[in-house]
Write a protein that holds these residues in place. Structure first.
Motif, PDB file in Angstrom:
ATOM      1  N   ASP A 114       8.055   1.661  -2.009  1.00 18.83           N
ATOM      2  CA  ASP A 114       7.685   3.732  -2.349  1.00 18.83           C
ATOM      3  C   ASP A 114       8.898   4.219  -1.240  1.00 18.83           C
ATOM      4  N   PRO A 115       9.659   4.491  -1.990  1.00 13.97           N
ATOM      5  CA  PRO A 115      10.546   5.441  -1.300  1.00 13.97           C
ATOM      6  C   PRO A 115      10.336   6.567  -0.513  1.00 13.97           C
ATOM      7  N   ASP A 116       9.025   6.966  -0.529  1.00 13.25           N
ATOM      8  CA  ASP A 116       8.450   8.199   0.064  1.00 13.25           C
ATOM      9  C   ASP A 116       8.701   7.601   1.624  1.00 13.25           C
ATOM     10  N   LEU A 117       8.621   6.487   1.971  1.00 20.28           N
ATOM     11  CA  LEU A 117       9.104   6.042   3.370  1.00 20.28           C
ATOM     12  C   LEU A 117      10.289   6.244   4.224  1.00 20.28           C
ATOM     13  N   ALA A 118      11.046   6.650   3.543  1.00 26.29           N
ATOM     14  CA  ALA A 118      12.293   7.246   4.244  1.00 26.29           C
ATOM     15  C   ALA A 118      12.941   8.507   4.035  1.00 26.29           C
ATOM     16  N   PRO A 119      14.335   9.210   4.850  1.00 23.74           N
ATOM     17  CA  PRO A 119      14.514  10.185   4.179  1.00 23.74           C
ATOM     18  C   PRO A 119      15.448   9.842   2.927  1.00 23.74           C
ATOM     19  N   SER A 120      15.616  10.871   1.320  1.00 24.84           N
ATOM     20  CA  SER A 120      15.799  10.579   0.413  1.00 24.84           C
ATOM     21  C   SER A 120      17.294   9.776   0.487  1.00 24.84           C
ATOM     22  N   GLY A 121      17.449   8.849   0.207  1.00 25.75           N
ATOM     23  CA  GLY A 121      19.045   8.173   0.225  1.00 25.75           C
ATOM     24  C   GLY A 121      19.262   7.768   1.002  1.00 25.75           C
ATOM     25  N   TYR A 122      17.757   7.509   1.943  1.00 21.18           N
ATOM     26  CA  TYR A 122      17.841   5.494   2.622  1.00 21.18           C
ATOM     27  C   TYR A 122      16.852   5.527   2.321  1.00 21.18           C
ATOM     28  N   HIS A 123      17.043   3.583   3.151  1.00 19.56           N
ATOM     29  CA  HIS A 123      16.018   2.498   2.882  1.00 19.56           C
ATOM     30  C   HIS A 123      15.567   2.593   4.469  1.00 19.56           C
ATOM     31  N   ILE A 124      14.690   1.412   4.338  1.00 19.48           N
ATOM     32  CA  ILE A 124      14.325   1.000   5.780  1.00 19.48           C
ATOM     33  C   ILE A 124      14.336  -0.069   5.505  1.00 19.48           C
ATOM     34  N   ILE A 125      14.970  -1.170   6.555  1.00 23.05           N
ATOM     35  CA  ILE A 125      14.801  -2.984   6.512  1.00 23.05           C
ATOM     36  C   ILE A 125      14.170  -3.196   7.906  1.00 23.05           C
ATOM     37  N   HIS A 126      13.124  -4.143   7.768  1.00 26.11           N
ATOM     38  CA  HIS A 126      12.368  -3.894   8.819  1.00 26.11           C
ATOM     39  C   HIS A 126      12.755  -5.824   8.563  1.00 26.11           C
TER      40      HIS A 126
ATOM     41  N   PRO B 133       1.147  -1.169   0.410  1.00 25.68           N
ATOM     42  CA  PRO B 133      -0.149   0.196   0.590  1.00 25.68           C
ATOM     43  C   PRO B 133       0.735   1.239  -0.173  1.00 25.68           C
ATOM     44  N   LYS B 134       0.837   1.721  -0.855  1.00 19.30           N
ATOM     45  CA  LYS B 134       0.852   3.610  -1.335  1.00 19.30           C
ATOM     46  C   LYS B 134       0.929   4.154  -0.200  1.00 19.30           C
ATOM     47  N   GLY B 135       2.185   4.430   0.741  1.00 13.45           N
ATOM     48  CA  GLY B 135       2.432   5.090   2.116  1.00 13.45           C
ATOM     49  C   GLY B 135       2.314   4.380   3.723  1.00 13.45           C
ATOM     50  N   GLY B 136       2.523   3.210   2.839  1.00 17.29           N
ATOM     51  CA  GLY B 136       2.519   2.075   4.331  1.00 17.29           C
ATOM     52  C   GLY B 136       1.639   1.181   4.745  1.00 17.29           C
TER      53      GLY B 136
END
Ligand SMILES: NC(=O)c1ccc[n+]([C@@H]2O[C@H](COP(=O)([O-])OP(=O)(O)OC[C@H]3O[C@@H](n4cnc5c(N)ncnc54)[C@H](O)[C@@H]3O)[C@@H](O)[C@H]2O)c1
Ligand SMILES: CC(C)=CCC/C(C)=C/C=C/C(C)=C/C=C/C(C)=C/C=C/C=C(C)/C=C/C=C(C)/C=C/C=C(\C)CCC=C(C)C
Length: 496
Positions: free
Chosen positions: A361-373, A226-229
């Motif tokens: 969905d890159p918008d979930l993290a600051p630009s240049g960073y990723h989330i790893i869950h 889902p876009k936006g998380g």
């Protein structure tokens, strides 16, 4: 105002029940103990990252058929959710070099698997094709309450073959079907992992209906983010609930289900406030419902029996990580499963689950960073009776053990860390209100498929359960089914 239905908890199970009832014109009140809706499908924000708390691999957001229950639940209250198609469900990193991607395109997945086990080509096709048969039955009919005889009669007349097909699979487990066609022991272990990673039990204890859903829908409606998380699904359902005239209250912890002459008539909150309703729905786990919200010593006989058949699955240790984008090699997929030793598949810290939603969905993290869950099974018992400093130290040690293992897939992870937050079974218990932080019920021993899973009515008149301790069990799409069924049964009971 007389409330038709009070729903305890705004997990996806509770929200689907509430929205379905509100859409039919019922007066609904949802009481949620936390600050936001969603339960396991919630989110939290830290330093520019939006982390999913639990659910991350989402089925049910497809566009076609009848099994896209999240899409349908949203549409029923005139809201919708943009979904981003995930081209690969899981990238498995398994023992003995079994490195394999489950592609969204069925043919490609089969090709990948057959390339590892060419001698089992026929067995592989027969097993997964049989899963598709289950799915085709489900995906041809309206999915509503199996406790409603008129519905059953109607679907039976409309789809007699599909109903008979489902009736045949209800008592079966996936492992027994797999063993009919497949002999290779490593391939059977792979199928155990295919089941374990969402059912938390190996294939011989995983109901065939659920395996049919998961192993087919991933190639049909697909896994969609889902876009936006993930938290957006619950937010949208609440928006739809309110538009349809329903209400939700946050920080409203129910401490008691009130009964009169054995019938559920209302609830009491931690602050003493009492609400009366014609029907009460609990989206808390069965353990919480029948041991905490109702007096444990008065537990109905069928609930005791259920507890003899099912136990709480372990909880999880979860790592919410922010990393520099350079850590992820080009072509990295969103979901991964890592296991180095087959013997450890179901052990504490055996299987490691990874989800990287920012690839979709890159918008979930600051630009240049990723989330790893990252999450891996852990029992609450190992996290009790610790001083605050012992608890912190234990969290830290466990997190670094997992990060070390992940270096194999993501070299440079340690060096690229920007943010790290560790959740334990205690965090799951505290924030989700789930006893022992459990992920949901699992069979204590091999059972007859789904036959022992209860539907929504309970032995207490006026009280219904919804969510993963009801048929068909864990999973957002599964609890959405439970919500549709619960609302259907209540609507019929109340004459809507
Ligand atoms: N797809 C994935 O990746 C994934 C991962 C983790 C979990 N999940 C699934 O999500 C599903 C959870 O859905 P669910 O609907 O069963 O439940 P849930 O646990 O998500 O929601 C229950 C809600 O009830 C609230 N609550 C509990 N007790 C309460 C009380 N006494 N008073 C008020 N509120 C109370 C909780 O705060 C929570 O919001 C699980 O089955 C799990 O399988 C999926
Ligand atoms: C009348 C006569 C004769 C008869 C009748 C019969 C009938 C009709 C029957 C019916 C039945 C039904 C309807 C059923 C239904 C079912 C369903 C809906 C199911 C569903 C399911 C789903 C599922 C299981 C899902 C799941 C998922 C999950 C859990 C997921 C998870 C995930 C995770 C954990 C993640 C991991 C991974 C990573 C991160 C990598």
């Amino acid at each position: 105002m007389t409330i038709d239905a009070i729903v305890i908890g705004s997990g996806i199970g509770g929200l689907v029940t509430a929205t379905q009832l509100a859409a039919k014109g019922a007066k609904v009140l949802v009481l949620e103990r936390y600050l936001i809706p969603g339960g396991s499908a919630g989110y939290f924000e830290r330093q520019g990252y939006r982390f999913d708390v639990g659910a991350s691999m989402i089925f049910g957001l497809g566009q076609n058929g009848t099994t896209n229950l999240l899409t349908r639940a949203l549409a029923a209250v005139n809201v919708s959710q943009e979904a981003i198609a995930d081209p690969v469900q899981i990238h498995y990193h398994l023992p003995q070099g079994l490195d394999l991607k489950v592609h969204r395109v069925y043919k490609k997945f089969l090709q990948n698997l057959i390339a590892h086990f060419p001698h089992e080509e026929k067995g592989i096709r027969r097993f997964y094709d049989e899963c598709q048969k289950v799915f085709k039955c489900l995906n041809s009919m309206d999915l509503l309450s199996l406790e409603e005889p008129r519905y059953l009669l109607r679907v039976f007349f409309q789809h007699p073959l599909a109903c008979l097909g489902l009736a045949k699979y209800l008592p079966q487990n996936a492992g027994d079907v797999a063993r009919r066609y497949i002999e290779d022991s490593q391939l059977l272990k792979f199928i155990d992992m295919e089941c374990y990673c969402w059912s938390m039990v190996p294939s011989d204890m995983t109901p065939m209906i659920n395996a049919g859903m998961v192993f087919s829908d991933r190639h049909y409606g697909g896994v969609n983010y889902p876009k936006g998380g993930v938290g957006q699904i619950a937010q949208k359902l609440v928006e739809g609930l309110e538009k349809a005239g329903g209400r939700i209250q946050y920080q409203a912890r129910v401490t008691k289900i009130l009964t009169e002459q054995g019938k559920a008539v209302g609830v009491q909150l931690a602050n003493g406030k009492v609400y009366q309703g014609k029907r009460i729905v609990s989206n808390a786990t069965r353990w919480d419902t029948f041991e905490q919200l109702l007096p444990a010593e008065e537990m109905p006989h069928n609930e005791k029996k259920w507890q003899q058949n099912y136990q709480k699955s372990p909880s999880f240790l979860s790592l919410h990580i922010g990393v520099k984008e350079s850590v992820l090699p080009a072509g990295t997929e969103c979901h991964h499963i890592l296991l180095e030793d087959w013997e450890k598949m179901t052990a504490v810290e055996g299987t490691v689950f990874v989800s990287i939603p920012t690839l979709l969905d890159p918008d979930l993290a600051p630009s240049g960073y990723h989330i790893i869950h990252v999450f891996t099974p852990h029992w609450i018992d190992d996290w009790q009776k610790l001083s605050p400093s012992e608890y912190e130290a234990k969290k830290e040690e466990a997190a670094w053990r997992i990060i070390d293992r992940l270096e194999k897939i993501f070299p440079g992870l340690d060096a690229g860390l920007d943010y790290l937050e560790v959740g334990t079974p205690r965090s799951h218990r505290r924030f989700l209100g789930r006893q022992d932080g459990t992920y949901g019920p699992i069979p204590r021993r091999k059972l007859w498929g789904l036959l022992n899973m209860p539907f929504n009515r309970t032995a207490i008149p006026g009280l219904y359960c919804v969510g993963d301790s009801t048929f068909p069990g864990q999973g957002l799409n599964a609890v959405a089914f439970s919500g549709f069924a619960c609302a259907h049964r209540i609507a019929v009971d109340l004459g809507f």
